[in-house]
Scaffold this active site. Structure first.
Site, mmCIF file in Angstrom:
data_model
loop_
_atom_site.group_PDB
_atom_site.id
_atom_site.type_symbol
_atom_site.label_atom_id
_atom_site.label_comp_id
_atom_site.label_asym_id
_atom_site.label_seq_id
_atom_site.Cartn_x
_atom_site.Cartn_y
_atom_site.Cartn_z
ATOM 1 N N THR A 122 0.829 -1.199 0.000
ATOM 2 C CA THR A 122 0.000 0.000 0.000
ATOM 3 C C THR A 122 0.866 1.253 0.000
ATOM 4 O OG1 THR A 122 -1.554 1.285 1.372
ATOM 5 C CG2 THR A 122 -0.094 -0.216 2.522
ATOM 6 N N ASP A 123 0.337 2.338 -0.539
ATOM 7 C CA ASP A 123 1.067 3.605 -0.468
ATOM 8 C C ASP A 123 1.037 4.205 0.937
ATOM 9 O OD1 ASP A 123 -1.584 4.421 -0.419
ATOM 10 O OD2 ASP A 123 -1.453 5.719 -2.167
ATOM 11 N N GLU A 124 0.249 3.625 1.840
ATOM 12 C CA GLU A 124 0.200 4.141 3.201
ATOM 13 C C GLU A 124 1.515 3.954 3.947
ATOM 14 O OE1 GLU A 124 -3.368 3.444 5.530
ATOM 15 O OE2 GLU A 124 -4.458 2.875 3.716
ATOM 16 N N TYR A 149 -1.477 -0.661 11.000
ATOM 17 C CA TYR A 149 -1.629 -1.299 9.687
ATOM 18 C C TYR A 149 -0.473 -0.933 8.773
ATOM 19 C CZ TYR A 149 -3.016 -1.608 4.800
ATOM 20 O OH TYR A 149 -3.015 -1.840 3.456
ATOM 21 N N LYS A 153 2.684 -3.225 7.221
ATOM 22 C CA LYS A 153 2.903 -3.370 5.779
ATOM 23 C C LYS A 153 4.289 -2.850 5.392
ATOM 24 C CE LYS A 153 0.665 -4.748 2.986
ATOM 25 N NZ LYS A 153 0.584 -6.150 2.458
#
Length: 332
Positions: A122-124, A149, A153
C-alpha cells in the site's frame, strides 16, 4: 500456450478475489490455487461461480502448509494481509502476526523452492503528503507509517526487499493507492457510504472530510499486477495509481449525487487518530511497462460499483450489521 500455476494468498479477500476473477477471465494459462484463512474479510462466496480454482483454507503463517503450496506452484502473488486502519488501531496484534510473520513465512518458502513472488502493498507505508501540494510518492520515498496497519505493511515490504537483496529471491513489490470496486467489505470507506444510503442511513465522514486519496479501481490494480509479473524487474518496486485524487468529502458528495440525494446529506464524526492527509502516487515507472488504468473516469467507476452493491445486497447485509456494531463501539 504453456500452463503455469499461480498461488494467490488472501485470494478470498477483496483485492485478492478480484485478482482471481481477473486472472481467470484474462489469463487462462494460469491454474489458480487460493490460500485464505477465511477470516471476517475473506469470503469463499467471493469466488463463487469460478471453475477450476482450488481454495485451500489455511493460515499464511502455517509453515508446513505454505511450504507445500509454494513447492507446487510457479508464481506466488501475496495479497494476504490484515488491512483496515480502524481495526489496527483497535487491536494491532493480528496485523503484526499476519502482515509481518506471514510474509516472513512465505518468503522462506519462496527462497527454499526458488519461486517467483509478487508482494502486494500500500502507499500508506510512505505516510502522507500535504493537502494542496503537487507532491507525489515515488518508489524511493522514505517509509513513514502512521498506523499499526501501515507500519506492519512497511515491515513486510522491508522483508521482501531484504530477501531479494540478501538471498536473491525473485521478488517484486507494488504499492497501490486506495482501491474500490465489487466485493469490498462494507467497513471500508466507499462501500460503507454506499450501503448506508442503500439502507436508509446517512453517510459519515471523519473530521472535516478534507483528507485526499487517489482512487484506483480494483480491476486496474490487478491488471497492473499482471503487467509487473510479465515485465517487472526482480528486486524492484512499482507504484500503482490512477491519478484520480478526491477528498473524502468529494467522494461522499459524488456518491450522494449518483444515488439521487442532496450533496450535503451526510454527517461528520470524530476524526481517526493519526489520520493521514493525502496519498498520491507517481506511477510513471509502471506506465513505462505499458500499463494504463481503464477506469480513468472515477465517476463511471463509482457508478459501476454502486450498481454492484445495489444488485448484491445479500452478499453484504450481514457484514454490514457486524461492521456498524463495531463502529458504534468506537464512536465512529
Amino acid at each position: 500456450m504453456s500452463t503455469k500455476k499461480i498461488l494467490v494468498t488472501g485470494g478470498a479477500g477483496f483485492i485478492g478475489a478480484n485478482f482471481v476473477r481477473y486472472t481467470a477471465e484474462h489469463r487462462p494459462e494460469y491454474r489458480i490455487t487460493v490460500l485464505d484463512a477465511l477470516t471476517y474479510a475473506g469470503n469463499k462466496d467471493n469466488l463463487a461461480g469460478l471453475d477450476g480454482v482450488e481454495l485451500v483454507v489455511g493460515d499464511v503463517c502455517d509453515r508446513d502448509l505454505v511450504d507445500r503450496l509454494t513447492a507446487d506452484t510457479d508464481v506466488v502473488t501475496h495479497f494476504a494481509a490484515e488491512s483496515h486502519v480502524d481495526n489496527s488501531l483497535y487491536d494491532p496484534e493480528p496485523f503484526v502476526r499476519t502482515n509481518v510473520h506471514g510474509t516472513f513465512t512465505l518468503l522462506e518458502a519462496v527462497r527454499r523452492h526458488g519461486k517467483r513472488l509478487h508482494h502486494i502493498s500500500t502507499d500508506e507505508v510512505f505516510g502522507d503528503l500535504p493537502v494542496g501540494s503537487t507532491d507525489l510518492f515515488t518508489e524511493n520515498s522514505p517509509h513513514n507509517p502512521s498506523s499499526p496497519y501501515s507500519a506492519t505493511k512497511s515491515g513486510s515490504d522491508m522483508l521482501v526487499r531484504a530477501w531479494a537483496r540478501s538471498y536473491g529471491v525473485h521478488a517484486t513489490i507494488s504499492n497501490c493507492a486506495n482501491n474500490y470496486g465489487p466485493y469490498q467489505h462494507p467497513e471500508k470507506f466507499i462501500p460503507r457510504q454506499v450501503t448506508n444510503l442503500l439502507t436508509g442511513e446517512r453517510p459519515r465522514v471523519y473530521g472535516d472530510g478534507t483528507n485526499v486519496r487517489e482512487w484506483t479501481h480494483v480491476d486496474d490494480h490487478n491488471a497492473a499486477v499482471h503487467t509487473i509479473l510479465d515485465h517487472g524487474t526482480a528486486g524492484e518496486t512499482y507504484l500503482i495509481g490512477s491519478s484520480a485524487e478526491r477528498s473524502n468529502r468529494e467522494i461522499v458528495e459524488l456518491i450522494l449525487e449518483l444515488l439521487g440525494h442532496q450533496a450535503d446529506a451526510y454527517d461528520h464524526v470524530a476524526d481517526r487518530p493519526g489520520h493521514d492527509l493525502r496519498y498520491a502516487n507517481d506511477s510513471s515507472k509502471l506506465r513505462a511497462l505499458g500499463w494504463r488504468p481503464r477506469y480513468g473516469d472515477l465517476r463511471q467507476g463509482l457508478a459501476d460499483t454502486i450498481a454492484w452493491y445495489r444488485d448484491n445486497q445479500p452478499w453484504w447485509q450481514t457484514h454490514k450489521t457486524i461492521a456498524e456494531t463495531k463502529y458504534a463501539e468506537i464512536g465512529r
